[in-house]
Design a protein around this motif. Sequence first.
Motif, PDB file in Angstrom:
ATOM      1  N   ARG A  54       4.650  19.854 -13.231  1.00 45.47           N
ATOM      2  CA  ARG A  54       4.154  18.819 -14.019  1.00 45.47           C
ATOM      3  C   ARG A  54       3.643  17.680 -12.863  1.00 45.47           C
ATOM      4  N   ALA A  55       4.490  17.342 -12.044  1.00 43.61           N
ATOM      5  CA  ALA A  55       3.878  16.335 -10.887  1.00 43.61           C
ATOM      6  C   ALA A  55       2.626  16.781 -10.370  1.00 43.61           C
ATOM      7  N   LEU A  56       2.007  18.050 -10.184  1.00 49.79           N
ATOM      8  CA  LEU A  56       0.904  18.363  -9.669  1.00 49.79           C
ATOM      9  C   LEU A  56      -0.043  18.339 -10.616  1.00 49.79           C
ATOM     10  N   MET A  57      -0.227  17.909 -11.722  1.00 47.45           N
ATOM     11  CA  MET A  57      -1.088  17.885 -12.846  1.00 47.45           C
ATOM     12  C   MET A  57      -2.051  16.649 -12.297  1.00 47.45           C
ATOM     13  N   GLY A  58      -3.254  17.082 -12.085  1.00 43.86           N
ATOM     14  CA  GLY A  58      -4.299  15.834 -11.742  1.00 43.86           C
ATOM     15  C   GLY A  58      -4.561  15.888 -10.035  1.00 43.86           C
ATOM     16  N   VAL A  59      -3.416  16.607  -9.243  1.00 42.19           N
ATOM     17  CA  VAL A  59      -3.398  16.707  -7.743  1.00 42.19           C
ATOM     18  C   VAL A  59      -4.803  17.445  -7.466  1.00 42.19           C
ATOM     19  N   TYR A 118       0.940  -0.950  -0.096  1.00 44.39           N
ATOM     20  CA  TYR A 118       0.026   0.074  -0.016  1.00 44.39           C
ATOM     21  C   TYR A 118       0.865   1.324   0.037  1.00 44.39           C
ATOM     22  N   ILE A 119       2.011   1.183   0.411  1.00 49.02           N
ATOM     23  CA  ILE A 119       3.037   2.406   0.550  1.00 49.02           C
ATOM     24  C   ILE A 119       4.173   2.016  -0.295  1.00 49.02           C
ATOM     25  N   GLU A 120       4.423   2.800  -1.337  1.00 45.39           N
ATOM     26  CA  GLU A 120       5.882   2.740  -1.856  1.00 45.39           C
ATOM     27  C   GLU A 120       6.907   3.916  -1.476  1.00 45.39           C
ATOM     28  N   THR A 121       8.143   3.428  -1.312  1.00 47.35           N
ATOM     29  CA  THR A 121       8.940   4.565  -0.941  1.00 47.35           C
ATOM     30  C   THR A 121       9.746   5.024  -2.143  1.00 47.35           C
ATOM     31  N   ARG A 122      10.153   6.189  -2.516  1.00 45.10           N
ATOM     32  CA  ARG A 122      10.886   6.676  -3.380  1.00 45.10           C
ATOM     33  C   ARG A 122      11.995   7.718  -2.924  1.00 45.10           C
ATOM     34  N   LEU A 123      13.113   7.432  -3.456  1.00 43.92           N
ATOM     35  CA  LEU A 123      14.006   8.462  -3.180  1.00 43.92           C
ATOM     36  C   LEU A 123      13.965   9.808  -4.238  1.00 43.92           C
ATOM     37  N   SER A 124      13.537  10.933  -3.762  1.00 43.30           N
ATOM     38  CA  SER A 124      13.457  12.134  -4.543  1.00 43.30           C
ATOM     39  C   SER A 124      13.725  13.343  -4.072  1.00 43.30           C
ATOM     40  N   ASP A 125      14.238  14.305  -4.686  1.00 45.84           N
ATOM     41  CA  ASP A 125      14.315  15.522  -4.505  1.00 45.84           C
ATOM     42  C   ASP A 125      13.144  16.165  -4.923  1.00 45.84           C
ATOM     43  N   GLY A 126      12.143  16.704  -3.685  1.00 45.56           N
ATOM     44  CA  GLY A 126      11.040  17.212  -3.789  1.00 45.56           C
ATOM     45  C   GLY A 126       9.938  16.318  -4.484  1.00 45.56           C
ATOM     46  N   LEU A 127       9.515  16.687  -5.663  1.00 44.09           N
ATOM     47  CA  LEU A 127       8.454  16.175  -6.513  1.00 44.09           C
ATOM     48  C   LEU A 127       8.885  15.426  -7.901  1.00 44.09           C
ATOM     49  N   HIS A 128      10.443  15.583  -7.735  1.00 44.61           N
ATOM     50  CA  HIS A 128      11.006  15.020  -9.048  1.00 44.61           C
ATOM     51  C   HIS A 128      10.796  13.832  -9.542  1.00 44.61           C
ATOM     52  N   GLU A 129      10.411  12.892  -8.565  1.00 47.03           N
ATOM     53  CA  GLU A 129      10.122  11.412  -9.092  1.00 47.03           C
ATOM     54  C   GLU A 129       8.676  11.056  -8.832  1.00 47.03           C
ATOM     55  N   LEU A 130       7.812  12.038  -8.771  1.00 44.55           N
ATOM     56  CA  LEU A 130       6.374  11.818  -8.876  1.00 44.55           C
ATOM     57  C   LEU A 130       5.765  12.039 -10.165  1.00 44.55           C
ATOM     58  N   ARG A 131       5.248  11.422 -10.990  1.00 39.85           N
ATOM     59  CA  ARG A 131       4.604  11.497 -12.176  1.00 39.85           C
ATOM     60  C   ARG A 131       3.023  11.988 -12.192  1.00 39.85           C
ATOM     61  N   GLY A 132       2.801  13.049 -12.821  1.00 38.09           N
ATOM     62  CA  GLY A 132       1.453  13.348 -13.174  1.00 38.09           C
ATOM     63  C   GLY A 132       0.352  12.391 -13.115  1.00 38.09           C
ATOM     64  N   GLY A 133      -0.762  12.561 -12.331  1.00 32.81           N
ATOM     65  CA  GLY A 133      -1.801  11.537 -12.167  1.00 32.81           C
ATOM     66  C   GLY A 133      -1.465  10.398 -11.228  1.00 32.81           C
ATOM     67  N   GLU A 134      -0.443  10.435 -10.463  1.00 30.96           N
ATOM     68  CA  GLU A 134      -0.057   9.336  -9.319  1.00 30.96           C
ATOM     69  C   GLU A 134      -0.652   9.599  -8.027  1.00 30.96           C
ATOM     70  N   ALA A 135      -1.038  10.786  -7.782  1.00 31.65           N
ATOM     71  CA  ALA A 135      -1.361  11.223  -6.460  1.00 31.65           C
ATOM     72  C   ALA A 135      -2.583  12.188  -6.505  1.00 31.65           C
ATOM     73  N   ASP A 136      -3.426  12.167  -5.644  1.00 28.76           N
ATOM     74  CA  ASP A 136      -4.719  12.928  -5.342  1.00 28.76           C
ATOM     75  C   ASP A 136      -4.423  14.147  -4.407  1.00 28.76           C
ATOM     76  N   THR A 137      -3.593  13.675  -3.275  1.00 25.50           N
ATOM     77  CA  THR A 137      -3.220  14.644  -2.213  1.00 25.50           C
ATOM     78  C   THR A 137      -1.468  14.675  -2.104  1.00 25.50           C
ATOM     79  N   VAL A 138      -0.948  15.920  -2.226  1.00 30.68           N
ATOM     80  CA  VAL A 138       0.328  16.249  -1.928  1.00 30.68           C
ATOM     81  C   VAL A 138       0.498  16.758  -0.902  1.00 30.68           C
ATOM     82  N   LEU A 139       1.463  16.236   0.302  1.00 31.78           N
ATOM     83  CA  LEU A 139       1.541  16.730   1.682  1.00 31.78           C
ATOM     84  C   LEU A 139       2.984  17.037   1.853  1.00 31.78           C
ATOM     85  N   ILE A 140       3.344  18.348   2.126  1.00 32.74           N
ATOM     86  CA  ILE A 140       4.693  18.570   2.317  1.00 32.74           C
ATOM     87  C   ILE A 140       4.755  19.358   3.701  1.00 32.74           C
TER      88      ILE A 140
END
Length: 231
Positions: A107-112, A68-90
Amino acid sequence: MNISRRLNRLAELVTEGSRLADVGTDHGYVPLCLCREKKIPSAIAMDINEGPLKRAKSHIADAGLENYIETRLSDGLHELRGGEADTVLIAGMGGALMVRILTEGTRALMGVRELVLQPQSEIDEVRRWLCTHGWHIMKEDILLDEGKYYPMFKAVPGETEGYTEAEYRFGKLGLQESPEVLADFLEKRLEVNRQIEAGLPKNDDGRIAARRAEVAAEIGLLTEVLSCITS
């Protein structure tokens, strides 16, 4: 799972049923809490540092939530693809860094559908960014946890009304969930600024004069907002 009051309040701001991307996840407590309670179907826990991400991965495995929970090494949102998330928490980082992450992650925020944000500083700059990039702040909150105040807010895509300088700094009062806590925060900040003002040298040095004007402006804004809360 027992998490801090700050993290618990942030978790409460996440809309149930949404797919979560937690940027700067640290130990992964918020996605863990939400997935364990079945409030969200999935999450991506992201962090720029391998150490915290390994700890998050360990906690996720211990909870049996690897599916249910995937981990990703990422500088900010760089490794998040558009459409993968409904909510972004920072949360839990300076406002300047948060603005950079949001700017670089357009670009990653598209669809959020919503942003849940808790900047530690330069909070007005985060509000300014949202208001000029197609995000509408729909809810404000502030929490006192272990002696520290934590302003936080939720934003959704949409046009926003004009903001005054006071509203950029401290939020729109009509959206505030905890006005009593905000008033306490502002009163303490007002007292600090009055002490600073009283301690400034009484000379005409340009640098001192500029600082005096800056403090006076802050006192004016704080007094304005406090008068609106208490009236």
